[in-house]
Design an enzyme around this catalytic site. Structure first.
Site, PDB file in Angstrom:
ATOM      1  N   GLN A  24       0.814  -1.258  -0.084  1.00 28.58           N
ATOM      2  CA  GLN A  24      -0.210  -0.271   0.002  1.00 28.58           C
ATOM      3  C   GLN A  24       0.832   1.265  -0.043  1.00 28.58           C
ATOM      4  O   GLN A  24       0.198   2.227  -0.336  1.00 28.58           O
ATOM      5  CB  GLN A  24      -0.885  -0.100   1.201  1.00 28.58           C
ATOM      6  CG  GLN A  24      -2.098  -1.187   1.032  1.00 28.58           C
ATOM      7  CD  GLN A  24      -2.889  -1.281   2.410  1.00 28.58           C
ATOM      8  OE1 GLN A  24      -2.524  -1.924   3.207  1.00 28.58           O
ATOM      9  NE2 GLN A  24      -4.160  -0.306   2.163  1.00 28.58           N
ATOM     10  N   HIS A 118       0.965  -9.430   4.355  1.00 26.97           N
ATOM     11  CA  HIS A 118      -0.191  -8.580   4.565  1.00 26.97           C
ATOM     12  C   HIS A 118      -0.894  -8.465   2.986  1.00 26.97           C
ATOM     13  O   HIS A 118      -0.324  -7.647   2.185  1.00 26.97           O
ATOM     14  CB  HIS A 118       0.341  -7.140   4.857  1.00 26.97           C
ATOM     15  CG  HIS A 118      -1.069  -6.112   5.035  1.00 26.97           C
ATOM     16  ND1 HIS A 118      -1.109  -5.469   6.206  1.00 26.97           N
ATOM     17  CD2 HIS A 118      -2.166  -5.595   4.459  1.00 26.97           C
ATOM     18  CE1 HIS A 118      -2.277  -4.804   6.307  1.00 26.97           C
ATOM     19  NE2 HIS A 118      -2.662  -4.821   5.062  1.00 26.97           N
ATOM     20  N   ASN A 162      -1.695 -10.857   8.149  1.00 24.26           N
ATOM     21  CA  ASN A 162      -2.888  -9.831   8.303  1.00 24.26           C
ATOM     22  C   ASN A 162      -4.115 -10.264   7.809  1.00 24.26           C
ATOM     23  O   ASN A 162      -4.394 -10.589   6.799  1.00 24.26           O
ATOM     24  CB  ASN A 162      -2.589  -8.510   7.786  1.00 24.26           C
ATOM     25  CG  ASN A 162      -3.624  -7.430   8.047  1.00 24.26           C
ATOM     26  OD1 ASN A 162      -3.493  -6.839   9.065  1.00 24.26           O
ATOM     27  ND2 ASN A 162      -4.301  -7.186   7.079  1.00 24.26           N
ATOM     28  N   GLU A 163      -5.069 -10.180   8.911  1.00 24.11           N
ATOM     29  CA  GLU A 163      -6.612 -10.236   8.443  1.00 24.11           C
ATOM     30  C   GLU A 163      -6.711 -11.499   7.657  1.00 24.11           C
ATOM     31  O   GLU A 163      -7.177 -11.334   6.526  1.00 24.11           O
ATOM     32  CB  GLU A 163      -7.167  -9.082   7.716  1.00 24.11           C
ATOM     33  CG  GLU A 163      -7.278  -7.816   8.677  1.00 24.11           C
ATOM     34  CD  GLU A 163      -7.836  -6.527   7.933  1.00 24.11           C
ATOM     35  OE1 GLU A 163      -8.142  -6.645   6.814  1.00 24.11           O
ATOM     36  OE2 GLU A 163      -8.106  -5.627   8.708  1.00 24.11           O
TER      37      GLU A 163
HETATM   38  O1  IFM Z   1      -6.359  -0.666   4.100  1.00 18.93           O
HETATM   39  C1  IFM Z   1      -6.751  -1.775   4.880  1.00 18.93           C
HETATM   40  C2  IFM Z   1      -5.688  -2.787   5.364  1.00 18.93           C
HETATM   41  O2  IFM Z   1      -4.871  -3.043   4.201  1.00 18.93           O
HETATM   42  C3  IFM Z   1      -6.365  -3.930   6.053  1.00 18.93           C
HETATM   43  N1  IFM Z   1      -7.293  -3.615   7.066  1.00 18.93           N
HETATM   44  C4  IFM Z   1      -8.153  -2.585   6.449  1.00 18.93           C
HETATM   45  C5  IFM Z   1      -7.755  -1.440   6.165  1.00 18.93           C
HETATM   46  C6  IFM Z   1      -8.786  -0.424   5.392  1.00 18.93           C
HETATM   47  O3  IFM Z   1      -9.625  -0.780   4.541  1.00 18.93           O
END
Ligand code: IFM
Length: 401
Positions: A24, A118, A162-163
């Site tokens: 990002q 991520h 992540n997530e």
């Molecule tokens: O930008 C994302 C991030 O990469 C992961 N969690 C949520 C954020 C906002 O949507």
């Protein structure tokens, strides 16, 4: 209208930080699956990541700003696609690059919190079938072990994945041939991907511990804050379990769990409901609902018991920075109330350090720091100074309305 009066102190050693992710902010992550997706002829993504914030080159500037603002912790991710651009080829130069980042953070008094994965994977990993392909977990473990020179010393917190619930959701979307969420709620996650990610997390946790037993290992879950309307408790529990709770359960035995919360999803007897009529919405279209964080913390603690909690993402996409301060104040009040109730919350890391690539678009601006897309000039917003100031004083003004 908010009126500050006496404040809530946060504990010593509390982590005050901001978060980012390699794809990002770095730019030109050309060996990743996402870069490839962005450039496919039939790509449905509105825009590609391109140079992003050029943080691959400007990470020193980012860290200087965060340290000067008062933050004590910086969460960033290292990019598997750079470290292992071809199967089994590990780049010494990229490993040295990320080690310089770890040392750069430490030199500035920022504790590095490192994410190993991520969302983005090497293109070759995706093309061989991703997480559910034979041998995928071994390959992830091999990558994790190769990061030893980066994380082996000086890094206290490492996040494996992540997530994971959003990763399994992306697979479900692909199978449904859509990238658009239904009006409310989300489809059922891909079960084989869910199982594979849980195995990958446990394998990576052991691998990180073998690199250094001092590293505190965890993973971060996207908390959708499923709120049951009266009478819909059982429906909500059944909805939440495969989409979220199964990943939280997998954190039992971890050193900490990351709680990531932005908004809520209300659930009625027939399932998810849209946001209430007239609700304020952020630039992502999500309901403005800072109270979500308190629910997410309590829900997570209810599942993991005494595993320490760290808020590893929370924030708002807005072009009105006063709403960012307001939202974050509300969220921190929730953290404070959770602490007062005895929850073991160890830190708050805001999403995001910088305006960045929001997986298809630069429009939703989450940053404490604005970034000029042409010159890459960084401009901290008032919210950055405000939150960095809280990191210094550790006292959140008590808000009475
Ligand atoms: O930008 C994302 C991030 O990469 C992961 N969690 C949520 C954020 C906002 O949507």
């Amino acid at each position: 209208m908010n009126n500050p009066s006496s404040g809530h102190p946060f504990p010593d050693g509390f982590l005050w930080g901001a978060s980012s992710a390699a794809h990002q902010i770095e730019g030109n992550n050309v060996n990743s699956d996402w870069w490839h997706r962005e450039h496919e002829a039939d790509s449905t993504l509105p825009e590609p990541s391109g140079d992003a914030c050029d943080s691959y080159h400007r990470w020193r500037e980012d860290m200087d700003l965060l340290a000067e603002l008062g933050f004590t912790d910086y969460r960033f991710s290292i990019e598997w696609a750079r470290i292992e651009p071809a199967p089994g080829h590990f780049s010494k130069a990229e490993i040295a690059h990320y080690r310089r980042m770890v040392e750069g953070a430490l030199d500035r008094g920022l504790r590095p919190m490192v994410t190993l994965h991520h969302f983005t994977v090497p293109r070759w990993f995706a093309e061989r079938g991703g997480w559910t392909a034979e041998g995928a977990i071994d390959l992830f473990e091999r990558y994790v072990r190769a990061t030893a020179p980066v994380i082996g010393t000086g890094v206290r917190h490492v996040r494996t994945i992540n997530e994971p619930n959003m990763i399994a959701l992306a697979v479900a979307f692909r199978e449904l041939g859509t990238e658009v969420a239904p009006i409310a709620g989300i489809p059922l996650l891909d079960r084989p991907t869910t199982d594979a990610l849980i195995r990958a997390h446990h394998r990576a946790r052991a691998a990180v511990k073998s690199i250094s037993a001092d590293i505190q290992v965890g993973w971060s879950i996207a908390n959708q804050v499923y709120q049951a309307l009266p009478g819909a408790e059982a429906v909500t529990a059944a909805y939440s379990h495969p989409r979220e709770d199964v990943f939280i359960e997998a954190a039992r035995g971890d050193d900490w769990i990351g709680v990531q919360s932005y908004t809520r999803t209300r659930i009625g007897a027939d399932g998810p409901l849209p946001a209430p009529d007239g609700a304020e919405r952020t630039l992502t279209g999500w309901e403005y609902y800072p109270q979500a964080l308190g629910h997410a913390l309590r829900h997570t603690a209810g599942i993991v018991g005494d595993v320490p909690l760290i808020v590893t993402e929370n924030g708002i996409a807005t072009d009105d920075d006063t709403r960012r301060v307001d939202y974050t104040t509300g969220a921190l009040q929730e953290v404070s109330a959770a602490l007062e109730d005895g929850l073991d919350v160890r830190g708050y890391l805001h999403w995001s350090a910088l305006d960045n690539y929001e997986w298809g678009s630069y429009k939703p601006t989450f940053g404490l720091i604005a970034v000029d897309p042409d010159t890459f000039e960084r401009t901290p917003r008032p919210s950055a100074a405000w939150l960095g100031g809280l990191a210094r004083t550790r006292v959140l003004p008590r808000i009475t309305s």
